[in-house]
Design an enzyme around this catalytic site. Structure first.
Site, PDB file in Angstrom:
ATOM      1  CG  HIS A 235     100.474 -23.479  12.149  1.00  0.00           C
ATOM      2  ND1 HIS A 235      99.595 -23.402  13.208  1.00  0.00           N
ATOM      3  CD2 HIS A 235     101.612 -22.883  12.571  1.00  0.00           C
ATOM      4  CE1 HIS A 235     100.180 -22.789  14.221  1.00  0.00           C
ATOM      5  NE2 HIS A 235     101.402 -22.460  13.858  1.00  0.00           N
TER       6      HIS A 235
ATOM      7  CG  ASP B 238      83.294 -17.014  -9.541  1.00  0.00           C
ATOM      8  OD1 ASP B 238      83.552 -15.884  -9.058  1.00  0.00           O
ATOM      9  OD2 ASP B 238      82.457 -17.772  -9.047  1.00  0.00           O
TER      10      ASP B 238
ATOM     11  CB  CYS C 129      84.492 -17.922  -6.188  1.00  0.00           C
ATOM     12  SG  CYS C 129      84.187 -18.897  -4.709  1.00  0.00           S
TER      13      CYS C 129
ATOM     14  CB  THR D 250      81.423 -17.947  -0.480  1.00  0.00           C
ATOM     15  OG1 THR D 250      81.670 -19.098  -1.316  1.00  0.00           O
ATOM     16  CG2 THR D 250      79.954 -17.556  -0.562  1.00  0.00           C
TER      17      THR D 250
ATOM     18  CG  HIS E 299     103.440 -26.612  11.874  1.00  0.00           C
ATOM     19  ND1 HIS E 299     102.234 -26.865  12.491  1.00  0.00           N
ATOM     20  CD2 HIS E 299     104.088 -25.734  12.673  1.00  0.00           C
ATOM     21  CE1 HIS E 299     102.147 -26.155  13.605  1.00  0.00           C
ATOM     22  NE2 HIS E 299     103.259 -25.453  13.741  1.00  0.00           N
TER      23      HIS E 299
HETATM   24  C1  RB5 Z   1      78.721 -17.623  -8.190  1.00  0.00           C
HETATM   25  O1  RB5 Z   1      77.461 -17.058  -8.231  1.00  0.00           O
HETATM   26  C2  RB5 Z   1      79.009 -18.169  -6.805  1.00  0.00           C
HETATM   27  O2  RB5 Z   1      78.275 -19.332  -6.575  1.00  0.00           O
HETATM   28  C3  RB5 Z   1      80.475 -18.438  -6.668  1.00  0.00           C
HETATM   29  O3  RB5 Z   1      81.191 -17.256  -6.888  1.00  0.00           O
HETATM   30  C4  RB5 Z   1      80.952 -18.946  -5.340  1.00  0.00           C
HETATM   31  O4  RB5 Z   1      80.493 -18.160  -4.284  1.00  0.00           O
HETATM   32  C5  RB5 Z   1      80.775 -20.387  -5.085  1.00  0.00           C
HETATM   33  O5  RB5 Z   1      81.219 -20.938  -4.074  1.00  0.00           O
END
Ligand code: RB5
Length: 154
Positions: A111, A21, A78, A80, A146
């Site tokens: 695994h 993203d 993304c 996180t 596994h």
């Molecule tokens: C985008 O701002 C953020 O929410 C996305 O990149 C991600 O971290 C969502 O899990």
């Protein structure tokens, strides 16, 4: 790695579908270059700019590439890595693993036979991310006990 050598081999290596993203285009570019340098054909499914987009769209794009054979493995990014992991794992053929260390990357290949590496662009530094990539794409599934557990996933 051979990645079971099931998809679009170029020098025996699977095509890697990669997407992020808006939090991840810079890291995506670094990882795509690293993969190409390592000999993996790369299918870049975006996004490429800072404009806000929705991470499920990009998880779905990589899942589709795995399903229709355009790619054998994937990378998703993304902020996180969490949202895009949740979205990717809604697809039964996807085993997406959010990795914060090369140890995570090694163990999820050994695994879980993970087929998508997920990285958090805002939570993992570039050098650690690159080490995760190097490890994930050079580690083979261990099979054995596994394999039974992975089969139980769906
Ligand atoms: C985008 O701002 C953020 O929410 C996305 O990149 C991600 O971290 C969502 O899990």
């Amino acid at each position: 790695m051979s990645a079971s050598a099931t998809h679009a081999p170029s020098e025996g290596k699977a095509t890697v579908a990669i997407a992020s993203d808006h939090a991840g285009p810079e890291l995506k570019a670094v990882i795509a270059a690293q993969l190409r340098e390592a000999g993996f054909p790369v299918l870049d499914l975006g996004t490429d700019g800072a404009a806000s987009v929705d991470y499920p769209t990009f998880a779905d794009a990589v899942a589709a590439a795995l399903a229709d054979g355009r790619a054998g493995l994937g990378v998703l990014i993304c902020g996180t890595g969490i949202g895009i992991s949740i979205a990717a794992n809604r697809h039964r053929h996807v085993r997406a693993a959010l990795c914060h260390s090369p140890t995570d990357a090694r163990l999820t290949r050994l695994h879980n036979d993970a087929n998508v590496l997920v990285l958090g662009a805002r939570t993992t530094g570039i050098e650690v991310a690159k080490d995760c990539v190097a490890t994930f794409f050079s580690t083979e599934f261990e099979g054995g006990r596994h394999a039974r557990r992975v089969a139980m996933l769906g």
